[in-house]
Design a protein around this motif. Structure first.
Motif, PDB file in Angstrom:
ATOM      1  N   ALA A  16       5.712   9.240 -61.292  1.00 40.44           N
ATOM      2  CA  ALA A  16       6.907  10.079 -61.154  1.00 40.44           C
ATOM      3  C   ALA A  16       7.150  10.887 -62.414  1.00 40.44           C
ATOM      4  O   ALA A  16       7.532  12.063 -62.354  1.00 40.44           O
ATOM      5  N   VAL A  27      13.071   6.067 -59.680  1.00 42.63           N
ATOM      6  CA  VAL A  27      12.039   7.115 -59.649  1.00 42.63           C
ATOM      7  C   VAL A  27      12.684   8.489 -59.529  1.00 42.63           C
ATOM      8  O   VAL A  27      12.248   9.464 -60.155  1.00 42.63           O
ATOM      9  N   VAL A  60      12.006  11.511 -62.086  1.00 40.58           N
ATOM     10  CA  VAL A  60      11.517  12.816 -61.629  1.00 40.58           C
ATOM     11  C   VAL A  60      12.456  13.922 -62.106  1.00 40.58           C
ATOM     12  O   VAL A  60      12.015  14.972 -62.585  1.00 40.58           O
TER      13      VAL A  60
END
Length: 498
Positions: free
Chosen positions: A151, A24, A28
């Motif tokens: 995300a 994640v 991101v």
């Protein structure tokens, strides 16, 4: 009963969920990097003085490189190891970030953004395919993919906020420097936590098909950019012919290859084809908002970078918050209807931005942004899950590459098309006949350029801001229409069986 639905599949434990947090983090970072630069446009325009065409290249060369290489890298990850390619790509991303941060010219920055896209192409498909192989249980995998999608969409929306906070205190290159500590964390914990996985029977790697996919995507995007920038029409027509021909040969080659880069037969499944198409069209529309809205807040409304980032926060919060109810909505109404409804909601929100951009109060803009965030958050979460659950685990890399190629190609075309549209409409709304040619060129090149060369209280600068707002309104309406089209596609094509 499919393998995923059996009760005897192993459940993921703490290690897998900890590994998910690392993946994640990578997503991101990639998503933030795709949008963080939009807030830095005024600052880097003052420093590097890019032309409007260079500004578009700075904006979309990252996604163009990603889109062109995702199919190849997704398949390569299936062969050499997804964890290995992820870590190699992360190191490359960190180095390219340093090159971008200290770019002395616009051309240098474009080249560094291209390298960031190349490195990013090794990261994105690996994250999804690793998730697909770590989480064998269908319910856990759906949750993990929902977190991944949140995300991705949340990172894209939070990019301007991160950029605003950095630009308030540092120079524009800081939006790239921030990647370096993230990369170090990703490499260290990724090496420790993420399990290695690969396709046990990958077949021979088709280098010619890899080249064809790159040529097709790059040529088609270049054709769009060349067509809208004016000049000799033979150039975009030639690029279009090359792109279509390379794409056709690529598809035919995949149909008859014993080890294709992508399994084109997957597009016979309505859930897969509809999800990929809806993703592409909706991202194309959404990327236009992120590209021009930050400029609008800073250059027209006079917000500082941090304040502009905060005022874009409703998109972020809404897109993340809606993930919590996505699963229950699907159980009640069906995946296709929820995706279609989400995209329709985003279309209404985009139309609201066109109306509220003239409003004195920010409240109406915030409300429109919330609608966009809710709709896009729903759609992105569920289309990604629809794509990944339609394929067997050993083809996860190829499937995620197709999904992400649709996403990044949508971003690249969105900036190329909608960014060029707003630039064209902006120029059409200006009258610079009374200005010297050199000054007129700078004023019509972009609003950022006009702000740098015109006195703050001049009537012409005010006219330029009005022209930009009108251009943004028509571009928002165009985005709303595209989102409505994506909603119809999702509603009619993606199955809604509960």
């Amino acid at each position: 009963m499919s393998h995923d639905d059996r009760e005897d599949v192993s459940l993921a434990g703490r290690r897998e969920w900890a590994a998910l947090s690392v993946l994640v983090l990578a997503v991101v970072m990639l998503a933030v990097d795709g949008t963080v630069l939009s807030l830095a446009v005024p600052a880097l325009s003052a420093d590097l003085a890019p032309t409007s065409n260079q500004l578009l290249w700075i904006g979309d060369i990252y996604s163009l490189a990603l889109a062109g290489l995702l199919v190849t890298m997704g398949t390569l990850a299936d062969r050499v190891g997804r964890k290995r390619l992820l870590l190699i790509g992360a190191a490359g991303f960190g180095l390219a970030s340093l090159l971008a941060a200290f770019a002395p010219t616009a051309g240098w920055l474009i080249a560094a953004r291209f390298l960031l896209g190349v490195a990013g192409a090794t990261l994105m498909p690996s994250t999804l395919s690793i998730i697909r192989n770590m989480f064998e249980n269908a319910r856990q995998r759906t949750t993990a993919i929902a977190i991944w999608a949140a995300a991705a969409s949340g990172g894209a929306a939070i990019g301007p906020l991160v950029g605003g906070a950095l630009l308030e205190h540092f120079w524009w290159g800081s939006v790239f420097i921030i990647n370096v500590p993230v990369i170090i964390i990703l490499i260290v914990f990724g090496y420790i936590l993420i399990p290695e996985s690969r396709d046990p029977n990958p077949g021979k790697f088709d280098l010619f098909s890899a080249a064809l996919s790159m040529i097709a995507i790059v040529a088609l995007v270049y054709a769009v950019k060349a067509a809208v920038s004016g000049g000799n029409l033979w150039v975009p027509m030639g690029a279009l012919v090359v792109g279509v021909a390379a794409g056709w040969i690529f598809i035919r080659r995949q149909q008859y290859s014993s080890s294709p880069l992508i399994d084109v037969s997957l597009f016979r499944h309505p859930a897969f084809a509809g999800a990929v198409t809806a993703t592409f069209v909706s991202v194309l529309a959404f990327s236009g908002l992120l590209f021009f809205f930050s400029q609008y807040l800073q250059l027209v409304r006079g917000n500082g970078p941090l304040q502009a980032g905060i005022r874009e926060l409703p998109v972020t919060l809404a897109s993340v918050a809606v993930v919590g109810i996505a699963g229950s909505l699907v159980l009640r109404f069906g995946r296709g209807y929820v995706i279609g409804g989400g995209l329709a909601l985003a279309a209404i929100g985009m139309g609201g931005i066109a109306i509220a951009s003239d409003a004195a109060q920010y409240f109406w803009l915030a409300l429109a942004l919330v609608l966009v965030g809710l709709g896009v958050g729903l759609a992105f979460t569920l289309t990604t899950d629809a794509v990944m659950t339609a394929v067997p685990p050993d083809k996860a890399g190829s499937a995620s590459a197709v999904s992400e190629t649709a996403y990044e190609l949508g971003v690249a075309l969105g900036i190329a098309l909608l960014g060029s549209l707003i630039a064209t409409l902006y120029r059409a709304g200006l009258n610079t006949d009374s200005l010297p040619p050199a000054l007129a060129d700078k004023v019509t090149d972009s609003l950022a350029s006009a702000v740098n060369v015109l006195p703050p209280e001049s009537e012409l600068l005010n006219d330029a801001k009005v022209a930009f707002v009108h251009a943004m309104q028509w571009t928002s309406v165009t985005s709303a229409v595209l989102l409505a089209v994506a909603a119809v596609i999702a509603w009619r094509v993606i199955p809604s069986s509960k």
